[in-house]
Scaffold this active site. Sequence first.
Site, PDB file in Angstrom:
ATOM      1  N   VAL A   1       5.502  21.841  23.589  1.00 33.88           N
ATOM      2  CA  VAL A   1       5.304  22.603  24.821  1.00 33.88           C
ATOM      3  C   VAL A   1       6.742  22.979  25.215  1.00 33.88           C
ATOM      4  CG1 VAL A   1       4.520  22.543  27.222  1.00 33.88           C
ATOM      5  CG2 VAL A   1       3.195  21.363  25.446  1.00 33.88           C
ATOM      6  N   PRO A   2       7.167  24.204  24.864  1.00 30.68           N
ATOM      7  CA  PRO A   2       8.589  24.550  24.800  1.00 30.68           C
ATOM      8  C   PRO A   2       9.264  24.813  26.147  1.00 30.68           C
ATOM      9  CG  PRO A   2       7.276  26.447  24.241  1.00 30.68           C
ATOM     10  CD  PRO A   2       6.318  25.304  24.439  1.00 30.68           C
ATOM     11  N   CYS A   3       9.427  23.775  26.936  1.00 31.17           N
ATOM     12  CA  CYS A   3      10.036  23.931  28.256  1.00 31.17           C
ATOM     13  C   CYS A   3      11.505  24.347  28.185  1.00 31.17           C
ATOM     14  CB  CYS A   3       9.853  22.659  29.086  1.00 31.17           C
ATOM     15  SG  CYS A   3      10.401  21.164  28.279  1.00 31.17           S
ATOM     16  N   HIS A   4      12.120  24.223  27.003  1.00 27.09           N
ATOM     17  CA  HIS A   4      13.503  24.691  26.851  1.00 27.09           C
ATOM     18  C   HIS A   4      13.593  26.211  26.971  1.00 27.09           C
ATOM     19  CE1 HIS A   4      11.774  24.682  22.773  1.00 27.09           C
ATOM     20  NE2 HIS A   4      12.593  25.690  22.523  1.00 27.09           N
ATOM     21  N   ARG A   5      12.463  26.901  26.940  1.00 23.35           N
ATOM     22  CA  ARG A   5      12.444  28.365  27.031  1.00 23.35           C
ATOM     23  C   ARG A   5      12.342  28.873  28.467  1.00 23.35           C
ATOM     24  NH1 ARG A   5       8.028  28.759  22.169  1.00 23.35           N
ATOM     25  NH2 ARG A   5       9.423  27.998  20.529  1.00 23.35           N
TER      26      ARG A   5
END
Length: 162
Positions: free
Chosen positions: A129-133
């Site tokens: 779940v790419p919260c770095h984006r």
Amino acid sequence: MNMPYYDTFESSHGGMLLVADDQGLTGVFFNRQKYQPKKRVDWMRKPDHKLLRQVKRELLEYFAGRRKRFDVALAPAGTTFQRAVWKAISTVGFGETISYGELARRAGHDGSARAAGAATGRNPIGIIVPCHRIMGADGSLTGYAGGLERKRALLALEGVRR
């Protein structure tokens, strides 16, 4: 209640704790990241658990630049609002970024950028779940439970320069 299983994983960006139950992946945490859970006595280390094997393979492919989306089943625990935000985060594609305001809008809570940011910080399934984006309104790198240097490195892996 499902039995929680866990294993560790050494990525090119540091050690990780992987947690799953029979429904899906419940946690992917970098060592020493903010909000990392403590291993509980009821957790069973099971490196050969089907979901843990799958996520390790998918993470290896991601870090090697050969995977842009993940297929492992997810089962994160959180509030209804948090799960809505995490689902919206999952719509942000490889190499793309959006603001917290846009994230709140996609989660059905327009105008709740701060709350969406708080939910993002509590995302238990980093990278997948790419919260770095997710970025600040001005495009700046802001908050990442795994640390801003790691966020910058993950974005660089995806071809995003900050």
